[in-house]
Structure formats: C-alpha cells, structure tokens
Design a protein around this motif. Structure first.
Motif, PDB file in Angstrom:
ATOM      1  N   UNK A   1      -1.132  -8.756  14.297  1.00 36.17           N
ATOM      2  CA  UNK A   1       0.245  -8.299  14.525  1.00 36.17           C
ATOM      3  C   UNK A   1      -0.413  -7.717  12.679  1.00 36.17           C
ATOM      4  N   UNK A   2      -0.514  -8.267  12.039  1.00 37.47           N
ATOM      5  CA  UNK A   2      -1.062  -6.802  11.062  1.00 37.47           C
ATOM      6  C   UNK A   2      -2.856  -6.345  10.743  1.00 37.47           C
TER       7      UNK A   2
ATOM      8  N   UNK B   1      -1.714  -2.028   9.470  1.00 36.56           N
ATOM      9  CA  UNK B   1      -2.704  -1.822   8.492  1.00 36.56           C
ATOM     10  C   UNK B   1      -2.592  -0.230   8.964  1.00 36.56           C
ATOM     11  N   UNK B   2      -3.456  -0.453  10.470  1.00 41.04           N
ATOM     12  CA  UNK B   2      -3.684   1.315  10.946  1.00 41.04           C
ATOM     13  C   UNK B   2      -2.650   2.337  11.157  1.00 41.04           C
ATOM     14  N   UNK B   3      -1.253   1.224  11.246  1.00 40.69           N
ATOM     15  CA  UNK B   3      -0.184   2.302  11.320  1.00 40.69           C
ATOM     16  C   UNK B   3      -0.182   3.594   9.705  1.00 40.69           C
ATOM     17  N   UNK B   4      -1.028   2.613   8.901  1.00 40.99           N
ATOM     18  CA  UNK B   4      -0.773   3.481   7.573  1.00 40.99           C
ATOM     19  C   UNK B   4      -1.240   4.922   7.674  1.00 40.99           C
ATOM     20  N   UNK B   5      -0.740   5.785   7.291  1.00 43.09           N
ATOM     21  CA  UNK B   5      -1.400   7.637   7.400  1.00 43.09           C
ATOM     22  C   UNK B   5      -1.828   7.234   5.716  1.00 43.09           C
TER      23      UNK B   5
ATOM     24  N   UNK C   1       1.196  -1.447  -0.579  1.00 40.22           N
ATOM     25  CA  UNK C   1      -0.162   0.025  -0.058  1.00 40.22           C
ATOM     26  C   UNK C   1       0.789   1.254  -0.010  1.00 40.22           C
ATOM     27  N   UNK C   2       2.034   1.251   1.201  1.00 43.16           N
ATOM     28  CA  UNK C   2       2.964   2.101   1.081  1.00 43.16           C
ATOM     29  C   UNK C   2       3.647   2.415  -0.246  1.00 43.16           C
TER      30      UNK C   2
END
Length: 405
Positions: free
Chosen positions: A333-334, A338-342, A299-300
C-alpha cells in the motif's frame, strides 16, 4: 575484497554519555563494552580518539575484518542504498580533489571531522527517541517503567555537561581547528547546548577562519530560531542545516511531542529567508514505523510549501521501530502511494538516498511479528501516559496494523 571505512581513521563521534565511536551508525549494542568504558569523565577528546577500543576498530578494517557493529551500512549497501560509509568516502574524495591538505589517513589516523553530541539536553521527547538522547524523556521512561531504575540513573548522566568539566577539551578543539574540515552538531538539541555557543564563539574569533574552508552540519528539531549564529555561518565554506521533520500537522506533533507544527514551520521559513549562498536549509526525515505510511503526504507538503531538499534516514534501532517489520500488504500500500506522486513533488527528494531506496529496503527486508507487536505495545504505553491516541491521529494506518497483527 573487504570493505574499508574512513570514519574510524578520521572522525570522532562524541556520544551523549561521554564515550566516543567512529560514526553515528556504529551500533554500540553489537560490541563489547570496552568502547564505553573510556569517557569524558576521565579522558580528553584526543585520548578517546586514540584509545585501544578505537584502535581495534581501525586494525580490524586494516586486516580485512568487517565489524559486526557496522551492520547498518552493510544492510543498506545490500539493498542498493548509498550507505553512510560510502557517502563519507565520496565526500572525502571530493575534498581531496579540491584541497591538497585533505588526508585519507588509513595509516596515520587524525581527527579531521567531528560529530559532537555534547549531551542529551533536549526540549522534546520524540517517539523514535528515548532517555539516552533526550533529557526530556527521563521522567516518562521512569514513570512508565519502560527502563529499569538503574538504567534511568545512567541515562540521567547523559544530560551532564561533561565536555565543559575539563577545559583542556576546548584547548584541544582550538588546536584541531586548522585541520578540521567538517564539524557536526547533533543532539539532544544542539541549539540548546551551551557548548555549541562556545564553539561558535571560538570559530568566530579564530584568525582567518574563513580561509580554512570548514563545513558545519546540523540536525536540529526546528523548535529554536537563533539568528545570532549567522555571523559565524558567514565565515564557513558550507553550512548544512538539517531540520527534523518526520510528518505534517497533528501527526508531526504526535511524533515530536511537545513541538508545535506552526512554530516549527515558521522557524524553517525564517532560516530560509536569512540563509546566504553558503547555507543550505534541508529537511531531515527519519523513516520509522511511525511515519512511513504517510510519507507521500510529507513529500507533497514540502514540494508545495517549503521546497526544501528532503533527506531520508532509515531508523534501524530500536528494532521494533524499523519499517522492515511491517506486514507485506501494508508495504505494498505504501509503495503504491509513493508511486502515485508526481515528478514535481519528487524533485525535492535527494537523489543519493531517496524514496525509491527506502521502499526497496522496506520490501527486501523481512522483519519480526514479535517486533511489530512490541511496537504496538510501546505505542499504547506512551499513549496512555501522554493522553494521546495513535488510533485517532493515524486512523487508516492503525486500522490496517490491527487487521494484520
């Protein structure tokens, strides 16, 4: 109230073995073999659409029976995901509002959309695939003994050019052109298939084809750049060109052997540079046990480099490759990754079925420890054959899987 589906009444999926089904998610393993008996070896595409097995599916829906083979959509809808069934219904109603001749034909079935998998001819042997969809898998499947020799012979026929053997199929396609709204080209690899080139030629030369408003959809593995098809694309109302990209760098090459990461990225950029306003270049990511752990990195990467619309598709079978089989601790963990993505990275992920829905499906569905063990076993089997290493390519993920297995 029972649910209805437009696909059996308006769509035909041509499978690599020459049989047909109502949609790409209809699980042929969940039904008897009647729908597989009739094939292009004996019937033309119109006869296959009106065969008794397809009529039974239509009658089931009309009688309020929800087919077991449609379980993929029922499971996704239960998880709050917009299923393929619902998406097609939305598309049909949008077309209906724009075009007077778009029929919703529950009582008068007619082919207006086509999903054409002409054969299993393909240049890759992706980890999530097999000899039923890729001719390149045949030798490895036989050498590893993963499939019985008789089964391999059957899969070998999937690569044959069945559509071409009966010229009437092209005559029927030409007759269908005025009523067609959507044509989908899937694989094998569609850009390798001679049938695709001939269909393109027919569309290019059809009188006033631009006025028909036909839409083309592709799933391609991105290894082939073909600039000749742009002349046909210019005459279409819409072209959605979906390029399969499940991961990045060495992990991509591991999953889509023997594709080369840099070559595929170069091809994507060439298609982006040539695309006109009616052409949408998207990435199509199939979510499986192989790529879910590092999905945040894909995604990044897309947001930073390609800026494509990113579409997700859940793999439901083989069962051993479904993300529902992951241990609970890895699922969380996954989720955290994902929740850390901006927001900027997430802005390129499609809204209809995005990463939140993927995570919801993963958390809400419990898999099988037997399927997890089978996933590891099959992965090791093909690592040995290909001289590759999941453990080396996916070190953190592999360590976690072995801690909990």
């Amino acid at each position: 109230m029972s649910r209805k589906c437009l696909f059996p009444f308006s769509n035909i999926v041509l499978n690599p073995n020459g049989s047909v089904s109502p949609c790409c998610k209809y699980n042929l393993n969940k039904v008897d073999t009647e729908i597989d008996i009739e094939t292009l070896y004996d019937k033309n595409i119109k006869e296959l659409f009106y065969q008794p097995a397809m009529e039974k599916i239509r009658n089931d829906f009309l009688n309020g029976i929800e087919p077991e083979a449609c379980k993929a959509c029922w499971d996704e809808e239960s998880a709050g995901i917009t299923s393929l069934r619902q998406h097609r219904d939305n598309v049909a109603r949008w077309h209906l509002s724009k075009r007077d001749n778009y029929p919703i034909r529950y009582q008068d079935p007619k082919i207006i959309t086509m999903d054409l998998k002409f054969s299993s001819l393909c240049n890759l042997k992706c980890r999530i695939c097999g000899p039923y969809c890729s001719s390149n898998w045949l030798k490895e499947s036989q050498d590893t003994g993963e499939f019985h020799e008789h089964t391999i012979k059957i899969f070998g026929k999937y690569a044959e050019r069945k559509f071409v053997k009966r010229e009437v199929n092209f005559d029927i396609f030409k007759e269908l052109i005025p009523d067609l709204h959507i044509i989908e080209f899937y694989g094998g690899e569609p850009l390798m298939q001679p049938e695709h080139a001939r269909i393109m030629d027919m569309l290019k030369n059809y009188p006033n084809v631009k006025k028909l408003g036909i839409e083309l959809f592709y799933n391609t593995n991105g290894t082939i750049y073909d600039e000749t098809i742009s002349e046909v694309w210019d005459k279409m109302a819409l072209v959605e060109f979906n390029i399969s990209l499940d991961d990045i760098g060495p992990r991509f090459e591991y999953q889509r052997h023997p594709a080369k990461w840099t070559e595929v990225i170069d091809n994507i950029k060439q298609y982006q540079d040539k695309a006109k306003d009616n052409v949408k270049i998207s990435l199509y990511t199939t979510i499986s046990m192989y790529n879910i752990f590092y999905i945040d990195e894909l995604i990044k990467f897309n947001a930073d480099n390609l800026k494509c619309n990113l579409k997700f598709n859940l793999l439901h079978w083989p069962d051993k490759m479904s993300i529902k089989n992951l241990p609970t601790n890895i699922k969380h963990i996954i989720k955290a990754k994902v929740e850390s993505l901006d927001e900027q990275s997430l802005s390129y992920v499609q809204n209809i079925f995005g990463i939140k829905e993927v995570i919801s499906f993963m958390l809400d569905n419990e898999g099988s420890t037997d399927d997890l063990a089978e996933f590891i076993k099959v992965t090791n089997l093909h690592d040995d054959y290909r001289n590759e290493s999941f453990a080396t390519t996916f070190p953190e993920y592999w360590s976690l899987l072995n801690e909990t297995n």
